[in-house]
Design an enzyme around this catalytic site. Structure first.
Site, PDB file in Angstrom:
ATOM      1  N   HIS A 131       0.837  -1.097  -0.112  1.00 46.30           N
ATOM      2  CA  HIS A 131       0.075  -0.070  -0.205  1.00 46.30           C
ATOM      3  C   HIS A 131       0.818   1.357   0.000  1.00 46.30           C
ATOM      4  O   HIS A 131       0.694   2.164  -0.783  1.00 46.30           O
ATOM      5  CB  HIS A 131      -1.036  -0.025   1.269  1.00 46.30           C
ATOM      6  CG  HIS A 131      -2.095   0.954   1.167  1.00 46.30           C
ATOM      7  ND1 HIS A 131      -2.767   1.257   2.187  1.00 46.30           N
ATOM      8  CD2 HIS A 131      -2.247   1.984   0.450  1.00 46.30           C
ATOM      9  CE1 HIS A 131      -3.558   2.172   1.858  1.00 46.30           C
ATOM     10  NE2 HIS A 131      -3.367   2.709   1.007  1.00 46.30           N
ATOM     11  N   GLU A 134       2.399   1.593  -3.477  1.00 43.95           N
ATOM     12  CA  GLU A 134       1.408   2.106  -4.353  1.00 43.95           C
ATOM     13  C   GLU A 134       1.495   3.848  -4.454  1.00 43.95           C
ATOM     14  O   GLU A 134       1.486   4.260  -5.380  1.00 43.95           O
ATOM     15  CB  GLU A 134       0.168   1.431  -4.134  1.00 43.95           C
ATOM     16  CG  GLU A 134      -0.889   2.165  -5.017  1.00 43.95           C
ATOM     17  CD  GLU A 134      -2.299   2.372  -4.107  1.00 43.95           C
ATOM     18  OE1 GLU A 134      -2.971   3.480  -4.470  1.00 43.95           O
ATOM     19  OE2 GLU A 134      -2.417   1.581  -3.321  1.00 43.95           O
ATOM     20  N   HIS A 135       1.635   4.278  -2.927  1.00 41.74           N
ATOM     21  CA  HIS A 135       1.642   5.665  -3.003  1.00 41.74           C
ATOM     22  C   HIS A 135       2.865   6.155  -3.382  1.00 41.74           C
ATOM     23  O   HIS A 135       2.833   7.491  -4.233  1.00 41.74           O
ATOM     24  CB  HIS A 135       1.227   6.191  -1.621  1.00 41.74           C
ATOM     25  CG  HIS A 135       0.167   6.028  -1.116  1.00 41.74           C
ATOM     26  ND1 HIS A 135      -0.778   6.974  -0.767  1.00 41.74           N
ATOM     27  CD2 HIS A 135      -0.886   4.969  -1.164  1.00 41.74           C
ATOM     28  CE1 HIS A 135      -2.052   6.741  -0.533  1.00 41.74           C
ATOM     29  NE2 HIS A 135      -2.283   5.433  -0.620  1.00 41.74           N
ATOM     30  N   GLU A 207       4.360   9.355   2.660  1.00 40.91           N
ATOM     31  CA  GLU A 207       3.191   8.716   2.219  1.00 40.91           C
ATOM     32  C   GLU A 207       3.255   7.441   3.415  1.00 40.91           C
ATOM     33  O   GLU A 207       2.083   6.845   3.509  1.00 40.91           O
ATOM     34  CB  GLU A 207       3.715   7.950   0.791  1.00 40.91           C
ATOM     35  CG  GLU A 207       3.725   9.221  -0.249  1.00 40.91           C
ATOM     36  CD  GLU A 207       2.451   9.879  -0.419  1.00 40.91           C
ATOM     37  OE1 GLU A 207       1.276   9.213  -0.159  1.00 40.91           O
ATOM     38  OE2 GLU A 207       2.464  10.924  -0.662  1.00 40.91           O
ATOM     39  N   GLU A 232      -4.756   6.939   6.870  1.00 43.71           N
ATOM     40  CA  GLU A 232      -5.689   6.300   6.039  1.00 43.71           C
ATOM     41  C   GLU A 232      -6.183   5.094   6.597  1.00 43.71           C
ATOM     42  O   GLU A 232      -7.341   4.660   6.779  1.00 43.71           O
ATOM     43  CB  GLU A 232      -5.069   6.033   4.681  1.00 43.71           C
ATOM     44  CG  GLU A 232      -6.321   5.311   3.643  1.00 43.71           C
ATOM     45  CD  GLU A 232      -6.021   5.098   2.324  1.00 43.71           C
ATOM     46  OE1 GLU A 232      -6.454   4.166   1.671  1.00 43.71           O
ATOM     47  OE2 GLU A 232      -4.946   5.914   1.967  1.00 43.71           O
TER      48      GLU A 232
END
Length: 363
Positions: A131, A134-135, A207, A232
């Site tokens: 994750h 990905e950022h 991130e 998040e």
């Protein structure tokens, strides 16, 4: 008033005759179209419904049907060509000769063309490395070293869709557009982002996670964890249904990657280091572990040429070792209990119990 009534009476028949004339014209066109379809199907041995697809066949389908198994196109080899007349499309499967990357192209006369590249990402811990990666790959690359080229393209592109997703066992980077030049520009940005990202330490801190004073301007304030993915996932774990489904997956598939939280558990994310992030990219974001997909009416050869020249020629084939083994079946049922936060909108906080009986049916 008398003059207005006379005008209305005068207009009435004119409007009526105009409407009747339009209906006659429309019906005559339908009748002519029906006769033309009958002429096209006359004398054919196959039923008219089967002929209709060939009559409506598009240039995109015709180009795709010309490919033959074994054809070599821009560093790729055609493995399969499958027409699907019910959906007015033709699927073409290819393999990249040098790296083994797999490619699926769906040719259809649709102006909204789509591209996606996806990687099998199988983390073995809950640090959220796929994750966060990905950022981070979208924060600049070798060819586009600017800050956040992905978000800059949102304002400069004619795209109809742009995004990226992390799932339990794969990471996906799709976009779509109706403009051929915009498609090439976006494809260049995406290829460079996933295969040649900058992966700067500062981007990882932003991130992923970092320690920061509650008031950045006051070093006397307490330190706190911050980060885009960290925050998040803190929000995600306040959703009781998501917590329930996450634990359900972790417990029914406990032997491999599905036993962890691919998005990252807030208590485990700070265990991830920048070096581990770069190692995960090197082992998973490789053409040998990639799947390419394109859809629409743009020529396939142009896609293959750009992907081959801008990315795949710079790699050698490897064994990614990202396969997920089948889950071993249990010899008896198992039970687990998950405690979640209360729903403040519920009428009775003591009556917030959810029960699930789940079965592992197949691989």
């Amino acid at each position: 008033p008398g003059q207005r009534r006379r005008q209305e009476r005068a207009r009435g028949p004119v409007c009526k005759r105009s409407a009747e004339g339009s209906r006659r014209v429309m019906w005559s066109r339908f009748s002519a179209a029906g006769r033309r379809l009958q002429q096209l199907s006359h004398g054919r041995s196959t039923p008219f419904g089967q002929c209709l697809w060939r009559w409506r066949s598009s240039p995109a389908n015709e180009r795709a049907l010309q490919y033959k198994v074994g054809d070599h196109i821009q560093g790729f080899t055609v493995n399969q060509v499958t027409p699907v007349p019910e959906l007015f499309l033709t699927a073409v499967k290819l393999n990249h000769d040098k790296t083994g990357a797999k490619y699926l192209h769906v040719a259809r006369e649709d102006s909204n063309n789509l591209f996606s590249v996806q990687f099998r990402t199988t983390p073995m811990d809950s640090t959220g490395v796929p994750h966060i990666l990905e950022h981070t790959v979208l924060c600049g690359s070798q060819k586009y070293p600017v800050r956040d080229p992905f978000f800059k393209m949102l304002n400069r592109s004619l795209s109809t869709f742009m995004n990226a997703f992390t799932a339990s066992d794969y990471t996906l980077y799709p976009f779509s557009t109706q403009n051929p030049k915009d498609f090439q520009n976006l494809l260049s940005v995406y290829l460079d982002a996933v295969f040649f990202p900058s992966l700067r330490h500062l981007d990882f801190w932003q991130e992923g996670w970092r320690l920061e004073h509650e008031n950045p301007r006051d070093p006397q304030t307490p330190l706190t964890f911050k980060g885009v993915v960290f925050n998040e996932m803190k929000g995600a774990f306040t959703d009781n249904e998501r917590v329930f489904s996450q634990h359900l997956q972790n417990h029914i598939l406990p032997d491999h990657t599905y036993a962890v939280v691919s998005g990252g558990h807030p208590l485990k994310i700070p265990d991830l280091s920048w070096e581990q992030l770069k190692q995960f990219h090197a082992s998973h974001y490789h053409p040998s572990n990639a799947r390419f997909f394109t859809y629409g009416n743009f020529p396939l050869e142009q896609h293959l040429k750009q992907i081959h020249e801008e990315a795949l020629t710079k790699f050698q084939k490897i064994e990614p070792n990202t396969d997920v083994p089948p889950q071993q079946l249990w010899d008896k049922p198992r039970e687990c209990h998950v405690t979640c936060g209360t729903d403040s909108f519920a009428a009775d906080p003591k009556k917030q119990t959810m029960v699930s009986v789940s079965y592992l049916l197949a691989e």
